[in-house]
Scaffold this active site. Structure first.
Site, PDB file in Angstrom:
ATOM      1  N   LYS A 194      41.442 -29.591 -42.914  1.00 16.70           N
ATOM      2  CA  LYS A 194      41.510 -28.253 -42.426  1.00 16.70           C
ATOM      3  C   LYS A 194      41.052 -27.359 -43.833  1.00 16.70           C
ATOM      4  O   LYS A 194      40.506 -26.420 -43.659  1.00 16.70           O
ATOM      5  CB  LYS A 194      42.289 -27.724 -41.669  1.00 16.70           C
ATOM      6  N   GLY A 243      51.075 -27.887 -44.389  1.00 19.25           N
ATOM      7  CA  GLY A 243      49.586 -28.133 -44.194  1.00 19.25           C
ATOM      8  C   GLY A 243      48.648 -27.134 -43.670  1.00 19.25           C
ATOM      9  O   GLY A 243      49.064 -26.104 -43.435  1.00 19.25           O
ATOM     10  N   ASP A 290      43.231 -21.848 -34.392  1.00 16.35           N
ATOM     11  CA  ASP A 290      44.408 -22.330 -34.472  1.00 16.35           C
ATOM     12  C   ASP A 290      45.527 -21.129 -34.216  1.00 16.35           C
ATOM     13  O   ASP A 290      46.264 -21.195 -33.531  1.00 16.35           O
ATOM     14  CB  ASP A 290      44.963 -23.158 -35.672  1.00 16.35           C
ATOM     15  N   LEU A 299      53.937 -28.504 -32.404  1.00 20.48           N
ATOM     16  CA  LEU A 299      52.584 -28.548 -32.297  1.00 20.48           C
ATOM     17  C   LEU A 299      51.857 -29.805 -31.876  1.00 20.48           C
ATOM     18  O   LEU A 299      50.875 -30.223 -31.213  1.00 20.48           O
ATOM     19  CB  LEU A 299      51.919 -28.383 -33.704  1.00 20.48           C
ATOM     20  N   GLY A 352      52.445 -28.278 -27.968  1.00 20.89           N
ATOM     21  CA  GLY A 352      51.404 -27.943 -28.536  1.00 20.89           C
ATOM     22  C   GLY A 352      50.161 -27.983 -27.585  1.00 20.89           C
ATOM     23  O   GLY A 352      49.027 -27.477 -27.845  1.00 20.89           O
TER      24      GLY A 352
END
Length: 248
Positions: free
Chosen positions: A69, A131, A106, A208, A231
């Site tokens: 990402k 992250g 997201d 998540l 999530g």
């Protein structure tokens, strides 16, 4: 744009992929027989430009997952303002003139998914992990006027170490969001190392992870009366937002 019928997911070890199943079923429901969704499962991000080379005019959109990402951003021609501020991209749109534009859906998926659970006392959050996904979570919390602190195994003055978490910290931070992969199937007996004995019914735990449906992280919190959410809805919402972007 009508000749662009291909979509894909960029990531590493993604055979389990939610996105491929989700979009393949969506195309079927919408009667888009010529639309295809595949996986770009690559060991190194450096392979990404070669995957697309000579094939950009077939592709309309790409989703991006762990661990690319952040790394994918250097290969894009433009980046949306929100994604730029977050520092992570999970959606790429291929424009008519073959430019790659990065977005982040997201944060939108997370915000819409957690909002119904937010109560007056939910003013501070702990984000487990640092992250690309955790950056989107931080951005959404900021938009919701909720203060947050990252929790990491690395020593950093702006973060808590897992070993530093105590009753006082957990009493103050009543939202805890797991952005690590710890507890994902098949490692369902694993769980982020936090002191669950200090969790109460005032807490809201968000994971998540969606496979398993209830991780050990969520079940331990639930035992102590906390509200819990996985999530899955966030994934659906961010996927729908990607679809909207690709077709806008």
């Amino acid at each position: 744009m009508s000749n662009r019928t291909k979509f894909g997911l960029l990531g590493k070890n993604i055979s389990y992929s939610f996105s491929r199943k989700y979009f393949s079923e969506k195309f079927e429901k919408l009667g888009l027989k010529e639309y295809k969704y595949g996986n770009f499962d690559i060991p190194e991000i450096e392979e990404f430009p070669f995957l697309l080379y000579h094939r950009e005019d077939e592709y309309r959109g790409i989703n991006v997952t762990i661990p690319y990402k952040e790394a994918v951003m250097r290969y894009l021609d433009a980046i949306d303002e929100d994604a730029k501020k977050i520092g992570a991209v999970n959606t790429i749109k291929v424009t008519d003139d073959n430019k790659l534009v990065g977005y982040n859906t997201d944060y939108y998926g997370f915000q819409k998914s957690i909002e119904p659970f937010i109560k007056e006392h939910h003013k501070n959050a702990l984000i487990l992990g640092t992250g690309g996904a955790s950056k989107a979570i931080a951005y959404a919390l900021k938009k919701m006027n909720i203060d947050y602190k990252f929790v990491s195994r690395k020593v950093d003055e702006n973060m808590f170490l897992y070993s530093a978490l105590n009753e006082e910290i957990l009493e103050k931070h009543t939202i805890v969001v797991n952005c690590t992969p710890i507890g994902t199937h098949p490692n369902i007996d694993e769980c982020p190392n936090i002191p669950f004995q200090f969790i109460t019914e005032k807490h809201l735990f968000f994971d998540l992870i969606y496979n398993p449906e209830e991780t050990k992280f969520l079940s331990e919190a639930k035992k102590r009366g906390a509200a819990v959410k996985n999530g899955f809805e966030m994934l659906q919402l961010q996927a729908e937002k990607s679809w909207e972007i690709w077709n806008s």
